[in-house]
Design a protein around this motif. Sequence first.
Motif, PDB file in Angstrom:
ATOM      1  N   UNK A   1       0.816  -1.212   0.000  1.00 38.05           N
ATOM      2  CA  UNK A   1       0.000   0.000   0.000  1.00 38.05           C
ATOM      3  C   UNK A   1       0.854   1.270   0.000  1.00 38.05           C
ATOM      4  N   UNK A   2       2.115   1.145   0.409  1.00 32.85           N
ATOM      5  CA  UNK A   2       3.002   2.315   0.464  1.00 32.85           C
ATOM      6  C   UNK A   2       3.369   2.821  -0.924  1.00 32.85           C
ATOM      7  N   UNK A   3       3.203   1.990  -1.937  1.00 32.73           N
ATOM      8  CA  UNK A   3       3.534   2.377  -3.305  1.00 32.73           C
ATOM      9  C   UNK A   3       2.328   3.088  -3.917  1.00 32.73           C
ATOM     10  N   UNK A   4       2.502   4.382  -4.224  1.00 32.38           N
ATOM     11  CA  UNK A   4       1.442   5.164  -4.847  1.00 32.38           C
ATOM     12  C   UNK A   4       1.945   5.729  -6.173  1.00 32.38           C
ATOM     13  N   UNK A   5       1.012   6.133  -7.031  1.00 31.78           N
ATOM     14  CA  UNK A   5       1.403   6.695  -8.324  1.00 31.78           C
ATOM     15  C   UNK A   5       2.195   7.982  -8.139  1.00 31.78           C
ATOM     16  N   UNK A   6       1.813   8.815  -7.169  1.00 32.07           N
ATOM     17  CA  UNK A   6       2.564  10.047  -6.913  1.00 32.07           C
ATOM     18  C   UNK A   6       3.994   9.742  -6.491  1.00 32.07           C
ATOM     19  N   UNK A   7       4.174   8.710  -5.659  1.00 32.11           N
ATOM     20  CA  UNK A   7       5.523   8.313  -5.252  1.00 32.11           C
ATOM     21  C   UNK A   7       6.349   7.898  -6.464  1.00 32.11           C
ATOM     22  N   UNK A   8       5.733   7.123  -7.347  1.00 25.05           N
ATOM     23  CA  UNK A   8       6.460   6.640  -8.519  1.00 25.05           C
ATOM     24  C   UNK A   8       6.795   7.772  -9.479  1.00 25.05           C
ATOM     25  N   UNK A   9       5.888   8.727  -9.600  1.00 24.46           N
ATOM     26  CA  UNK A   9       6.181   9.892 -10.446  1.00 24.46           C
ATOM     27  C   UNK A   9       7.331  10.718  -9.875  1.00 24.46           C
ATOM     28  N   UNK A  10       7.324  10.872  -8.561  1.00 25.40           N
ATOM     29  CA  UNK A  10       8.422  11.607  -7.904  1.00 25.40           C
ATOM     30  C   UNK A  10       9.751  10.871  -8.101  1.00 25.40           C
ATOM     31  N   UNK A  11       9.718   9.551  -7.959  1.00 24.39           N
ATOM     32  CA  UNK A  11      10.934   8.762  -8.155  1.00 24.39           C
ATOM     33  C   UNK A  11      11.423   8.868  -9.588  1.00 24.39           C
ATOM     34  N   UNK A  12      10.489   8.900 -10.538  1.00 22.40           N
ATOM     35  CA  UNK A  12      10.904   9.029 -11.937  1.00 22.40           C
ATOM     36  C   UNK A  12      11.654  10.338 -12.163  1.00 22.40           C
ATOM     37  N   UNK A  13      11.176  11.416 -11.567  1.00 25.43           N
ATOM     38  CA  UNK A  13      11.873  12.698 -11.709  1.00 25.43           C
ATOM     39  C   UNK A  13      13.254  12.643 -11.059  1.00 25.43           C
ATOM     40  N   UNK A  14      13.347  11.943  -9.920  1.00 31.04           N
ATOM     41  CA  UNK A  14      14.646  11.770  -9.266  1.00 31.04           C
ATOM     42  C   UNK A  14      15.603  11.012 -10.171  1.00 31.04           C
TER      43      UNK A  14
ATOM     44  N   UNK B   1      17.750   6.204  -7.338  1.00 29.19           N
ATOM     45  CA  UNK B   1      16.759   6.639  -6.350  1.00 29.19           C
ATOM     46  C   UNK B   1      17.193   6.291  -4.932  1.00 29.19           C
ATOM     47  N   UNK B   2      17.837   5.121  -4.768  1.00 32.22           N
ATOM     48  CA  UNK B   2      18.329   4.753  -3.432  1.00 32.22           C
ATOM     49  C   UNK B   2      19.351   5.754  -2.909  1.00 32.22           C
ATOM     50  N   UNK B   3      20.356   6.061  -3.728  1.00 29.21           N
ATOM     51  CA  UNK B   3      21.429   6.944  -3.267  1.00 29.21           C
ATOM     52  C   UNK B   3      20.931   8.375  -3.065  1.00 29.21           C
ATOM     53  N   UNK B   4      19.938   8.790  -3.859  1.00 27.73           N
ATOM     54  CA  UNK B   4      19.390  10.140  -3.695  1.00 27.73           C
ATOM     55  C   UNK B   4      18.692  10.298  -2.354  1.00 27.73           C
ATOM     56  N   UNK B   5      18.248   9.188  -1.749  1.00 27.66           N
ATOM     57  CA  UNK B   5      17.469   9.238  -0.518  1.00 27.66           C
ATOM     58  C   UNK B   5      18.252   8.746   0.703  1.00 27.66           C
ATOM     59  N   UNK B   6      19.533   8.475   0.523  1.00 24.16           N
ATOM     60  CA  UNK B   6      20.370   8.023   1.638  1.00 24.16           C
ATOM     61  C   UNK B   6      21.322   9.132   2.083  1.00 24.16           C
ATOM     62  N   UNK B   7      21.824   8.968   3.284  1.00 25.59           N
ATOM     63  CA  UNK B   7      22.780   9.930   3.819  1.00 25.59           C
ATOM     64  C   UNK B   7      24.140   9.739   3.164  1.00 25.59           C
ATOM     65  N   UNK B   8      24.737  10.845   2.739  1.00 24.98           N
ATOM     66  CA  UNK B   8      26.078  10.789   2.170  1.00 24.98           C
ATOM     67  C   UNK B   8      27.075  10.406   3.256  1.00 24.98           C
ATOM     68  N   UNK B   9      28.098   9.679   2.865  1.00 21.68           N
ATOM     69  CA  UNK B   9      29.149   9.325   3.802  1.00 21.68           C
ATOM     70  C   UNK B   9      28.973   7.998   4.507  1.00 21.68           C
TER      71      UNK B   9
END
Length: 323
Positions: free
Chosen positions: A7-20, A69-77
Motif C-alpha cells: 500500500x506504500x507504493x502510490x502513483x505520486x511516489x512513482x512519479x516523484x521517483x521518476x523525476x529523481x 533513487x536509493x542513493x538520492x534518498x540516503x545519507x552521504x558518507x
Amino acid sequence: MGEVSAEAITLNMLREARETVRSSPLGVIHTPMIGWSQTSLPLSISCNIHIKLENMQRTGSFKIRGVANQFARRLAGNRYVTMSAGNYGKAFAYASKHYGSKGKVVMPETAPESRSILIQSFGVEVERAPTSCLVNVVNRCVQEDNMTLLHPYDDLDLIAGHASLGMEVLDVILEPDVVVVCCGGGGLLAGVAAAIKLSGCDNTRIYGVEPEGACTMYKSFIEKKPVGMDSKSIASGLAPPFAGRLPYELCQRYVEGIVLVSDEEITAAVSTLYRSGLVVEPSGAAAFAAIINNKIPELEGKNVVCILTGGNIGKDELSKFPD
C-alpha cells in the motif's frame, strides 16, 4: 523494510521517483524502444512486439534506475554493503564512486570473475561467498563492521526507481496488452507492474520470467509467501537466494503470472539476439526467451512489450554460446 507494505507504493511516489531518476547525476538514460519488425529477429507469432533496450543503459543494465533513487534518498558518507551477482553491484559501485561512499559487494562464487574485477575497479570491495551464505556475510558486515545494507531488490526506494522503466514504456504505448519482464528477486518486475497498473492500465497482462533452476517468485506464488531455494542458473543475475517480501506483495497484486524458461532456452535466446546485433546477457534475455518459446499465452494480435534488461556479458562468456 519489514514495516513497509504494498500500500506504500502510490502513483505520486512513482512519479516523484521518476523525476529523481531523470535528474540523477548518475546520468540514467531514457533507453529506446524499437519494434520487433525493425530487427532481423525471427517471430512465429502474429503480434506487435516492442523491445525495450535496457542493455543500452548506463552501466549496462536497468539496475542504475533503482540505485539512482536509493542513493538520492540516503545519507552521504555512510558505508554501504549489498549482495549482487554483477549488475546491481556494478551500478552500486558506480554510484559509490560518484558520491564518494565506501562500499562492499558480496558476490556469489558462481558469478564471473570478470564482474568482480570490474566492480573493484570503481573502488568498492568485493567478497565472494556461496549463494546460500550471501545473507550471512551481509549480516556480518552490518553487525560487526557497522555498514548499512542497500538491498538489491527488496527495497521501497529501489522498486520506485525501477518503476521509471514502466513509465517510459507507457510513453510509447499508452496501454500495452502484455508486458514481459525478467524476475530475480522481483524488484524490477514489481516496479514495472506497479507503474503500469497504477497508471490505469487495468487490462494489461504483466508476466514475470524466471529460470527453472532459480524460480523463487514462481514458488512464492504457489506457497503464497516469499520463499528461498538453492538457486542455480546460467542467468546468475536471476538467481538470488530468496524472493523479496515487498516485491512478492506487489507481484501478487499486479502480476498475471510467473513463467519459467530453461537454461537451454536462455542460451539459445542470447545467441539469437547476438546474431541480430543485440548484445544481451543471459539474465537480460529471459523475457525474450519466454516469448520465442511460446511461454506467454494469448499473444496473437496483441501489443506486447519485451524488456531486454542487461547487456553485461564479456567476450569470454559470449565465446561459450553457440553461433
